[in-house]
Design a protein around this motif. Structure first.
Motif, PDB file in Angstrom:
ATOM      1  N   GLN A 138      52.292  40.862  54.792  1.00 43.49           N
ATOM      2  CA  GLN A 138      52.004  42.224  54.377  1.00 43.49           C
ATOM      3  C   GLN A 138      53.230  42.841  53.703  1.00 43.49           C
ATOM      4  OE1 GLN A 138      50.840  44.777  57.600  1.00 43.49           O
ATOM      5  NE2 GLN A 138      50.509  46.498  56.220  1.00 43.49           N
TER       6      GLN A 138
ATOM      7  N   GLN B 175      53.519  44.249  49.897  1.00 45.55           N
ATOM      8  CA  GLN B 175      53.934  45.618  49.568  1.00 45.55           C
ATOM      9  C   GLN B 175      55.112  45.602  48.598  1.00 45.55           C
ATOM     10  OE1 GLN B 175      51.980  47.815  50.204  1.00 45.55           O
ATOM     11  NE2 GLN B 175      51.232  47.917  52.301  1.00 45.55           N
TER      12      GLN B 175
ATOM     13  N   ASN C 119      53.637  45.083  45.218  1.00 42.71           N
ATOM     14  CA  ASN C 119      53.007  46.332  44.780  1.00 42.71           C
ATOM     15  C   ASN C 119      54.067  47.330  44.322  1.00 42.71           C
ATOM     16  OD1 ASN C 119      50.715  45.158  45.823  1.00 42.71           O
ATOM     17  ND2 ASN C 119      50.655  46.404  47.667  1.00 42.71           N
TER      18      ASN C 119
ATOM     19  N   ARG D 218      48.548  32.743  44.987  1.00 38.28           N
ATOM     20  CA  ARG D 218      48.164  33.171  46.308  1.00 38.28           C
ATOM     21  C   ARG D 218      49.012  32.379  47.292  1.00 38.28           C
ATOM     22  NH1 ARG D 218      42.990  35.739  47.446  1.00 38.28           N
ATOM     23  NH2 ARG D 218      42.308  35.843  45.296  1.00 38.28           N
TER      24      ARG D 218
ATOM     25  N   VAL E  35      48.978  38.089  47.326  1.00 37.59           N
ATOM     26  CA  VAL E  35      48.367  37.869  46.019  1.00 37.59           C
ATOM     27  C   VAL E  35      49.204  38.556  44.955  1.00 37.59           C
ATOM     28  CG1 VAL E  35      46.315  38.220  44.612  1.00 37.59           C
ATOM     29  CG2 VAL E  35      46.094  37.898  47.065  1.00 37.59           C
TER      30      VAL E  35
ATOM     31  N   THR F 263      48.688  39.493  40.976  1.00 32.20           N
ATOM     32  CA  THR F 263      47.760  39.401  39.855  1.00 32.20           C
ATOM     33  C   THR F 263      48.546  39.188  38.568  1.00 32.20           C
ATOM     34  OG1 THR F 263      47.792  41.744  39.378  1.00 32.20           O
ATOM     35  CG2 THR F 263      46.180  41.002  40.979  1.00 32.20           C
TER      36      THR F 263
ATOM     37  N   THR G  32      55.672  53.046  47.828  1.00 26.83           N
ATOM     38  CA  THR G  32      54.737  52.075  48.391  1.00 26.83           C
ATOM     39  C   THR G  32      54.946  51.925  49.891  1.00 26.83           C
ATOM     40  OG1 THR G  32      54.833  50.907  46.303  1.00 26.83           O
ATOM     41  CG2 THR G  32      53.877  49.733  48.148  1.00 26.83           C
TER      42      THR G  32
ATOM     43  N   LYS H 101      47.218  50.364  46.206  1.00 26.90           N
ATOM     44  CA  LYS H 101      47.475  49.021  46.731  1.00 26.90           C
ATOM     45  C   LYS H 101      48.230  49.040  48.053  1.00 26.90           C
ATOM     46  CE  LYS H 101      46.854  45.969  42.895  1.00 26.90           C
ATOM     47  NZ  LYS H 101      47.475  45.219  41.793  1.00 26.90           N
ATOM     48  N   ALA H 102      49.097  50.040  48.254  1.00 24.69           N
ATOM     49  CA  ALA H 102      49.836  50.098  49.521  1.00 24.69           C
ATOM     50  C   ALA H 102      48.860  50.236  50.679  1.00 24.69           C
ATOM     51  CB  ALA H 102      50.804  51.273  49.490  1.00 24.69           C
TER      52      ALA H 102
ATOM     53  N   THR I 103      46.649  47.090  51.118  1.00 24.34           N
ATOM     54  CA  THR I 103      47.367  45.968  51.732  1.00 24.34           C
ATOM     55  C   THR I 103      47.394  46.136  53.254  1.00 24.34           C
ATOM     56  OG1 THR I 103      48.714  45.723  49.763  1.00 24.34           O
ATOM     57  CG2 THR I 103      49.547  44.704  51.762  1.00 24.34           C
ATOM     58  N   SER I 104      47.618  47.373  53.710  1.00 23.64           N
ATOM     59  CA  SER I 104      47.604  47.626  55.162  1.00 23.64           C
ATOM     60  C   SER I 104      46.216  47.353  55.730  1.00 23.64           C
ATOM     61  CB  SER I 104      47.977  49.072  55.467  1.00 23.64           C
ATOM     62  OG  SER I 104      49.233  49.363  54.941  1.00 23.64           O
TER      63      SER I 104
ATOM     64  N   LYS J 253      43.998  45.312  54.541  1.00 22.62           N
ATOM     65  CA  LYS J 253      43.748  43.874  54.505  1.00 22.62           C
ATOM     66  C   LYS J 253      44.353  43.207  55.745  1.00 22.62           C
ATOM     67  CE  LYS J 253      44.418  39.847  51.599  1.00 22.62           C
ATOM     68  NZ  LYS J 253      45.238  39.291  50.529  1.00 22.62           N
ATOM     69  N   ALA J 254      45.550  43.669  56.131  1.00 24.57           N
ATOM     70  CA  ALA J 254      46.231  43.071  57.275  1.00 24.57           C
ATOM     71  C   ALA J 254      45.443  43.268  58.566  1.00 24.57           C
ATOM     72  CB  ALA J 254      47.623  43.673  57.409  1.00 24.57           C
TER      73      ALA J 254
ATOM     74  N   ARG K 167      38.400  47.981  42.560  1.00 26.47           N
ATOM     75  CA  ARG K 167      39.117  47.044  41.676  1.00 26.47           C
ATOM     76  C   ARG K 167      40.359  46.499  42.354  1.00 26.47           C
ATOM     77  NH1 ARG K 167      38.559  47.172  35.984  1.00 26.47           N
ATOM     78  NH2 ARG K 167      40.524  46.095  35.849  1.00 26.47           N
ATOM     79  N   GLN K 168      41.164  47.421  42.905  1.00 26.88           N
ATOM     80  CA  GLN K 168      42.435  46.996  43.476  1.00 26.88           C
ATOM     81  C   GLN K 168      42.217  46.181  44.752  1.00 26.88           C
ATOM     82  OE1 GLN K 168      45.109  50.396  43.503  1.00 26.88           O
ATOM     83  NE2 GLN K 168      44.716  50.764  41.345  1.00 26.88           N
TER      84      GLN K 168
ATOM     85  N   GLU L 163      41.458  42.809  43.538  1.00 31.50           N
ATOM     86  CA  GLU L 163      42.673  42.130  43.065  1.00 31.50           C
ATOM     87  C   GLU L 163      43.522  41.603  44.221  1.00 31.50           C
ATOM     88  OE1 GLU L 163      43.290  44.577  38.873  1.00 31.50           O
ATOM     89  OE2 GLU L 163      44.687  44.907  40.524  1.00 31.50           O
ATOM     90  N   LEU L 164      43.501  42.341  45.321  1.00 28.53           N
ATOM     91  CA  LEU L 164      44.297  41.914  46.476  1.00 28.53           C
ATOM     92  C   LEU L 164      43.574  40.854  47.299  1.00 28.53           C
ATOM     93  CD1 LEU L 164      45.715  45.327  47.701  1.00 28.53           C
ATOM     94  CD2 LEU L 164      47.037  43.450  46.754  1.00 28.53           C
ATOM     95  N   GLY L 165      42.363  40.497  46.886  1.00 32.32           N
ATOM     96  CA  GLY L 165      41.625  39.468  47.595  1.00 32.32           C
ATOM     97  C   GLY L 165      40.951  39.965  48.863  1.00 32.32           C
TER      98      GLY L 165
END
Lengths: 300, 379
Positions: free
Chosen positions: A3, A7, A10, A139, A144, A146, A261, B211-212, B215-216, B218-219, B239-240, B243-245
């Motif tokens: 993670q 970040q 990002n 990946r 990830v 992009t 971020t 995305k920040a 990402t959290s 996703k974790a 979208r984002q 992109e982050l899967g």
């Protein structure tokens, strides 16, 4: 850990954009001692120009990497001309006037671009065409990256290296450095100060346009007020790095992107915008010259 | 001196004359006000609603109008801003002397403008503001749509019971009353049904970088992510996330209903479920008849829910005017409050004691770039 690395990516890609805009603030400040508040709006015009150019040239329906390069270069050219125009119309005559007059004009130009932009481009958000289809480049575990994030970082780096080359290795670059060192002495040495200033505005505006185009590609929603916040953030980034200092602007921009971020990720996105101002106040209190700034002695 | 006096008198007279003519626009027609976001961040909401209102208006006037008079709608743009909404409604009420007001879509804008209508005793019928607080402003404020507790809890039930999701993430727009409301009712119902909220994140209207937060999210590995917001941000979020899967199912509310959602979101919004007011795939005759008329009027375009609610709101208002038999604000209010089983396009509408519309909700799924009907859930 995954993670954290995610970040980091990002933040870097977002910070690269701040860095590009911050360079424009720093350059203008370096030669003119002016904080060009209209700079964030030039970034907006850059995104808008890219939008229209992409539609006119048909790249909006047929995406390709070459199309992106053409759109970005044309948008940079258009904004370079806009930058030169702003310098000529708004700032040139005021150069011998008190510095606050120029600052006020800068705010005026900023508002003109914002609200004139609402008139010309329409006030509603536009969807920026997908010049390059986004997909994941690599990946690793759950991390990830992009192709767009990579592109933003690589193109920003390339532009920064290009700028450094112009400033350090070319005659105009030398003139630019001379003017920023001492305005009057440079003029006495036969440097055409007006030309140097025009060039500074053109370079800075072109970088802002590149940032605008890439933001359009990365976060495809653009509107006439989109330059407001990034403009302020990039200004803080320039101050953080030491306004007038090139590497400072880059480092400041990246730090700004990363901080934002990480604040959104580990604290709360509510503080995301506030953090910029906390940094600004902090820098001004603790080290007003910024990270890389040198202390200059004011001669009386 | 003398001459100046004459000029002042003349000016005063001219002003009076102007005021007089502004006072009596209600000659052979009935003027209804409409305010909406024709431009700005949620421009498609306002324009769709406006198209629905115009279609209903045409139908009303073709059928002879109401109370023997033609109906005229005066429309004001609020640029998607609450402060402009207040100005727009003030203008409608004070300057255009409207007998009733239709609008707004967004709860935050309705909340800003409703007090103006309440204090002027002009009934206001919001087409699509779902936050409960809107009608709580006063007894002159109504709505033609369901409210957030129903919408938020229905999505929670659907996700837990039908999708069999158990771990949820929520991404709320902190600046938006609508989003905050939906989140609250979704969270409560999920907990009641034994589900778990593993992470809650937030953003602010106008943001473009998520995305920040994603990402959290996703974790935390949720099964589904509830994103109750408006389409411009939601489509970017999708979208984002893509992109982050992030593979968790995205869930939303009626703020997702816009052609822009699929335009901006593309592949990323495939498989999204959201609650809405109507589906073009419903076979009820009201829906099919409306679809036909709308496509004829607007070059084959398929109406979104905002157009439907604009149409329903305008029709309900005309119905209330007819039953009130008068253009008096209080009488229109009483007639609106007595609306029962009104055959709207978005369902059979009954106004309850809190001036909210009681009717069924539908769940839609985005597949192949189009919104598909999944199920209809009665209150």
């Amino acid at each position: 850990m995954d993670q954290f690395i995610q970040q980091l990516i990002n933040g870097l890609s977002w910070g690269a954009i701040y860095a590009l805009i911050a360079l424009g603030y720093t350059m203008v400040y370096g030669v003119l001692r002016l904080i060009n508040f209209a700079h964030g709006d030039v970034y907006m015009v850059g995104a808008m120009m890219a939008y229209y150019i992409a539609h006119w040239l048909g790249f909006a329906v047929a995406p390709s990497a070459a199309g992106f390069v053409i759109v970005m270069v044309l948008s940079m050219t258009a904004c370079a001309l806009l930058g030169a125009l702003i310098e000529l119309v708004a700032y040139r005559r005021l150069r011998s006037q008190p510095r606050s007059s120029m600052l006020i004009t800068a705010i005026g130009v900023s508002m003109l671009l914002e609200f004139g932009g609402q008139r010309v481009f329409g006030p509603d958000p536009k969807f920026f065409p997908q010049l390059i289809e986004s997909h994941s480049l690599f990946r690793a575990g759950s991390v990830v990256m992009t192709n767009i994030d990579a592109l933003v970082i690589v193109v920003s780096l390339a532009l920064m290296i290009g700028l450094r080359w112009i400033v350090m290795k070319t005659r105009v670059g030398m003139a630019l450095r001379a003017v920023s060192f001492s305005y009057d002495a440079a003029a006495l040495m036969g440097i055409d100060v007006n030309r140097v200033l025009t060039l500074t505005f053109m370079l800075g505006s072109a970088l802002a346009a590149a940032a605008g185009t890439m933001v359009g590609l990365r976060n495809p929603k653009i509107d006439p007020l989109m330059g407001l916040m990034p403009g302020v953030k990039a200004f803080v980034a320039a101050v953080l790095g030491g306004i007038g200092n090139f590497p400072g602007a880059v480092v400041g921009g990246l730090l700004m992107g990363l901080t934002e971020t990480f604040v959104s990720a580990y604290l709360s996105s509510t503080y995301r915008d506030a953090v910029a101002f906390v940094i600004l106040i902090g820098v001004l209190l603790v080290k007003p010259t910024g990270l890389f700034g040198r202390v200059t002695v004011e001669k009386v | 001196m003398r001459r100046q006096h004459t000029i002042v008198t003349a000016l005063a007279l001219a002003l009076l004359a102007g005021a007089w003519s502004a006072c009596s626009p209600q000659g052979d027609e009935i003027v209804v006000g409409e305010y909406g976001s024709l431009t700005g961040g949620t421009a498609t909401f306002g324009t769709s609603t406006h198209e629905g209102v115009l279609l209903a208006l045409k139908k009303i006037n073709d059928a002879g109008g109401v109370l023997g008079k033609q109906v005229r709608v005066v429309t004001e743009d609020d640029q998607s801003k609450p402060e402009e909404a207040v100005t727009a409604v003030l203008k409608l009420v004070k300057q255009n002397q409207v007998v009733a007001v239709v609008g707004e879509v967004a709860s935050s804008r309705s909340l800003a403008a409703a007090p103006v209508c309440q204090s002027s005793k002009i009934p206001m019928l919001s087409s699509a503001s779902t936050n409960p607080k809107v009608t709580q402003v006063g007894d002159f404020i109504f709505r033609a749509c369901f409210i957030d507790p129903f919408q938020g809890s229905t999505m929670a039930k659907f996700a837990v019971n039908t999708l069999k999701a158990h771990k949820f993430a929520i991404l709320t727009d902190n600046k938006n009353d609508y989003s905050v409301g939906l989140t609250q009712f979704f969270r409560e119902t999920v907990k009641k049904l034994g589900g778990e909220i593993v992470v809650e994140e937030s953003y602010a209207e106008g943001d473009i970088e998520f995305k920040a937060q994603l990402t959290s999210i996703k974790a935390a590995q949720p099964d589904a992510i509830y994103v109750p917001g408006y389409y411009t941000e939601c489509a970017l979020i999708a979208r984002q996330a893509h992109e982050l899967g992030l593979t968790a199912t995205l869930l939303g509310g009626d703020g997702w209903d816009s052609p822009k959602t699929t335009e901006i979101g593309g592949k990323a919004v495939e498989g999204v479920y959201f609650t809405n007011h109507y589906s073009a795939e419903e076979q009820r005759p009201e829906v099919q008849q409306f679809l036909k008329e709308y496509r004829e009027a607007y070059k084959g375009k398929t109406p979104d829910a905002m157009a439907v609610l604009g149409y329903d709101a305008m029709s309900m208002m005309a119905d209330a005017l007819r039953r009130a038999g008068s253009t008096d604000g209080t009488q229109i209010r009483d007639a609106l409050a007595a609306t029962k089983d009104f055959p709207g396009v978005s369902g059979r509408i009954t106004i309850d004691k809190d001036r909210n519309a009681q009717k069924a909700i539908v769940v839609l799924k985005i597949e192949n770039g189009a919104f598909h009907f999944v199920e209809s859930i009665a209150p």
